[in-house]
Design an enzyme around this catalytic site. Structure first.
Site, mmCIF file in Angstrom:
data_model
loop_
_atom_site.group_PDB
_atom_site.id
_atom_site.type_symbol
_atom_site.label_atom_id
_atom_site.label_comp_id
_atom_site.label_asym_id
_atom_site.label_seq_id
_atom_site.Cartn_x
_atom_site.Cartn_y
_atom_site.Cartn_z
ATOM 1 C CD1 TRP A 155 55.710 12.491 36.307
ATOM 2 C CD2 TRP A 155 56.833 14.417 36.337
ATOM 3 N NE1 TRP A 155 55.731 12.949 37.605
ATOM 4 C CE2 TRP A 155 56.410 14.135 37.651
ATOM 5 C CE3 TRP A 155 57.560 15.592 36.109
ATOM 6 C CZ2 TRP A 155 56.688 14.962 38.730
ATOM 7 C CZ3 TRP A 155 57.845 16.423 37.191
ATOM 8 C CH2 TRP A 155 57.405 16.108 38.480
ATOM 9 C CE LYS A 179 54.483 3.293 32.962
ATOM 10 N NZ LYS A 179 53.884 4.603 32.680
ATOM 11 C CB ALA A 181 55.744 9.512 33.104
ATOM 12 N N GLY A 233 61.492 6.572 39.904
ATOM 13 C CA GLY A 233 60.216 7.142 40.306
ATOM 14 C C GLY A 233 60.133 7.203 41.826
ATOM 15 C CB SER A 234 57.250 7.677 44.031
ATOM 16 O OG SER A 234 56.441 6.608 43.589
ATOM 17 C CD GLU A 255 69.196 5.462 40.314
ATOM 18 O OE1 GLU A 255 69.175 6.169 41.353
ATOM 19 O OE2 GLU A 255 70.217 4.919 39.886
ATOM 20 C CG LEU A 256 63.412 3.951 44.590
ATOM 21 C CD1 LEU A 256 63.125 2.948 45.687
ATOM 22 C CD2 LEU A 256 62.421 3.793 43.450
ATOM 23 C CB CYS A 289 64.947 12.116 42.652
ATOM 24 S SG CYS A 289 66.016 11.679 41.305
ATOM 25 C CD GLU A 386 61.698 13.381 46.547
ATOM 26 O OE1 GLU A 386 60.935 12.396 46.520
ATOM 27 O OE2 GLU A 386 62.714 13.474 45.834
HETATM 28 P P1 ADP Z 1 56.125 10.353 40.158
HETATM 29 O O1 ADP Z 1 55.727 10.863 41.482
HETATM 30 O O2 ADP Z 1 57.438 10.841 39.660
HETATM 31 O O3 ADP Z 1 55.047 10.417 39.119
HETATM 32 P P2 ADP Z 1 55.713 7.534 40.177
HETATM 33 O O4 ADP Z 1 56.502 6.542 40.931
HETATM 34 O O5 ADP Z 1 54.266 7.650 40.484
HETATM 35 O O6 ADP Z 1 56.471 8.871 40.426
HETATM 36 O O7 ADP Z 1 55.853 7.331 38.613
HETATM 37 C C1 ADP Z 1 57.056 6.936 37.982
HETATM 38 C C2 ADP Z 1 56.705 5.980 36.865
HETATM 39 O O8 ADP Z 1 56.100 4.817 37.415
HETATM 40 C C3 ADP Z 1 55.718 6.511 35.842
HETATM 41 O O9 ADP Z 1 56.030 5.965 34.566
HETATM 42 C C4 ADP Z 1 54.404 5.944 36.343
HETATM 43 O O10 ADP Z 1 53.442 5.826 35.317
HETATM 44 C C5 ADP Z 1 54.861 4.587 36.805
HETATM 45 N N1 ADP Z 1 53.989 3.944 37.791
HETATM 46 C C6 ADP Z 1 53.218 4.525 38.745
HETATM 47 N N2 ADP Z 1 52.562 3.589 39.453
HETATM 48 C C7 ADP Z 1 52.926 2.381 38.940
HETATM 49 C C8 ADP Z 1 52.599 1.011 39.232
HETATM 50 N N3 ADP Z 1 51.766 0.687 40.230
HETATM 51 N N4 ADP Z 1 53.179 0.049 38.482
HETATM 52 C C9 ADP Z 1 54.024 0.356 37.487
HETATM 53 N N5 ADP Z 1 54.380 1.609 37.167
HETATM 54 C C10 ADP Z 1 53.837 2.615 37.873
#
Ligand code: ADP
Length: 484
Positions: A155, A179, A181, A233-234, A255-256, A289, A386
């Site tokens: 997001w 997909k 956020a 994402g994370s 990209e984490l 990030c 972080e």
């Molecule tokens: P953030 O802390 O930035 O929200 P996330 O890694 O939780 O980081 O989210 C990044 C993306 O990954 C978002 O689109 C979220 O909906 C998606 N996401 C979160 N959990 C999962 C999962 N188990 N499988 C697939 N996508 C996921």
């Protein structure tokens, strides 16, 4: 109010159609500042994801058979449409994400720049003719599109994280299933609308919207058709997705998270260092990030830097990103706010001193005062986790080697920054930092021409630059034998 109301969507986008009326539940997308509902979307899951994957695969042969120049012409139209709708896209982004409008405009331009760049790069996916080891053979290497690409995005950059993946995929000749956020799907859908208008064929871009990210994620990772997953994402989710891609041996880009150090040496230009610190730490309210997580400041300049940074932080204006003059928006969620509070109270309990901010903002909601703390040490959570919020801890060091050791003492390795005026030190420290990216006397280093990415647990692969298209291409070696 948007000028082009057609950009505000109420459906997902599969195979060139706006769909989802038959999905049984819907979810709200809310304004990050006011909490008002902006739009309601179908809560899609495995069924729709599978449909999108099949549509993408069916559309692929025609798209890959076009020349890179033909694809580039369409991508260029997409770029132009995004730029001509920059203001509307920025408003939509500020509404759903919260970042100040000026930053949102900047992100629209930054996001679009990947489309322009990769439209051109798609024409330059050269192969090789390799000198032969035997006279009756010739050895060639060609590059071909990998196939259906899945892209899961966060997001914090609702447009740029999508275009940075989709533009090279499309330019290389691959279709994508995106997909976004669940907090920020409207920006993704708006640019899909513009892709449609640009003439990107049906099935080449698909957007699945939904709150059940693990269900959608599994449909993407389990699919034998999807050949590549590009995720931002994370680190925790990146590891799950990488594991889930193992069974089908998909290529992954990750990209984490990061734990960016920002080192200020005694010989730095302090004005430049404070300006760099502000933008690097407080851009997007600390929610990128590559935002600085740890300031490491040399003892001779420490007191002055702490004071100067605290003074600058006190001038920040927290509020509704739509309002003129606001440069700090809300955090994305109460959970994000709790993390900032937790990191701060843990630091204070262990002896940190608050020199600016330090509490939830009077505007309420998910807003927190931009905060600076000194007297911090490595026992505190802020040293290793972080924060992803407007909290700037300032550590002290004595020697260059100590700064390098502190900077590298993390499992992450995304962005790093340092300020010095010594050319020898610039090279020594740049080479010693275990990071994918180093900003020297610079607080913001992202652009479309440079390779963005991390090492260690910050990820795999690079986005942007001429390297950024490689992840969407397979190498094929062709041996022509029996030559007389
Ligand atoms: P953030 O802390 O930035 O929200 P996330 O890694 O939780 O980081 O989210 C990044 C993306 O990954 C978002 O689109 C979220 O909906 C998606 N996401 C979160 N959990 C999962 C999962 N188990 N499988 C697939 N996508 C996921």
């Amino acid at each position: 109010m948007l000028k082009n109301l057609n950009l505000l969507k109420t459906h997902g986008y599969i195979n060139g159609q706006w769909v989802g009326d038959n999905v049984k539940s819907r979810f709200d997308v809310t304004n990050a500042y006011t909490n008002e509902v902006i739009s309601t979307l179908p809560d899609m899951g495995k069924k729709e994801t599978d449909e999108a994957i099949l549509a993408a695969n069916a559309a692929w042969p025609e798209w890959r058979s076009r020349t890179a120049k033909e694809r580039a012409a369409i991508l260029k139209k997409w770029f132009d449409l995004i730029m001509s709708n920059q203001e509307d896209l920025a408003m939509l982004m500020t509404a759903e994400q919260g970042k100040p409008l000026a930053e949102a405009r900047g992100e629209v331009g930054y996001g679009a720049s990947f489309i322009e760049w990769f439209a051109e790069e798609g024409k330059r996916t050269y192969g090789d003719v390799i000198p032969t080891p035997a006279n009756d053979r010739r050895i060639l290497v060609i590059k071909q599109p990998i196939g259906v690409v899945a892209s899961i995005t966060p997001w914090n950059f609702p447009i740029a994280m999508i275009t940075r993946k989709c533009a090279p995929a499309l330019a290389a000749g691959c279709p994508v299933v995106i997909k976004p956020a669940a907090e920020t799907p409207l920006s993704a859908l708006a640019i899909a609308e513009l892709a449609d208008q640009a003439g990107i064929p049906k099935g080449i871009i698909n957007v699945i919207v939904g709150t059940n990210s693990s269900e959608i994620g599994l449909a993407l990772t389990d699919s034998k058709i999807v050949r590549k997953l590009s995720f931002t994402g994370s680190t925790a989710v990146g590891k799950i997705l990488t594991r889930n891609c193992a069974d089908t041996m998909k290529k992954v880009s990750m990209e984490l998270g990061g734990n960016a150090p920002f080192i200020v040496f005694d010989d730095a230009d302090i004005d430049a260092a404070v300006a760099g610190a502000m933008i690097s730490k407080f851009r997007n309210t600390g929610q990128t990030c590559v935002c600085t997580n740890r300031f490491l400041v040399q003892e001779g300049i420490y007191e002055e830097f702490v004071k100067r940074l605290a003074d600058a932080v006190k001038t920040l204006n927290v509020g509704n990103g739509m309002d003129e003059g606001v440069n700090q928006g809300p955090l994305i969620s109460l959970k994000a706010l709790d993390k900032v509070k937790d990191h701060l109270s843990d630091a204070v309990d262990r002896g940190a001193v608050i020199v600016a901010g330090g509490k939830p903002h009077q505007n309420g909601g998910t807003m927190f005062e931009p905060t600076v703390v000194s007297n911090v040490d490595s026992s505190m959570k802020i040293a290793s986790e972080e924060t992803f919020g407007p909290l700037a801890p300032i550590f002290k060091f004595s020697t260059e080697q100590e700064a390098i050791d502190m900077a590298n003492d993390t499992e992450f390795g995304l962005a790093s920054y340092f300020f010095t005026n010594d050319i020898n030190r610039i090279w020594r420290v740049s080479e010693a930092l275990e990071y994918g990216m180093v900003g020297v006397n610079e607080g913001v280093i992202s652009n479309e021409v440079a390779p963005f990415g991390g090492i260690k647990e910050s990820g795999l692969g690079r986005e942007g630059s001429h390297y950024g298209i490689d992840d969407f291409l397979e190498l094929k070696y062709i041996c022509m034998g029996g030559l007389k």
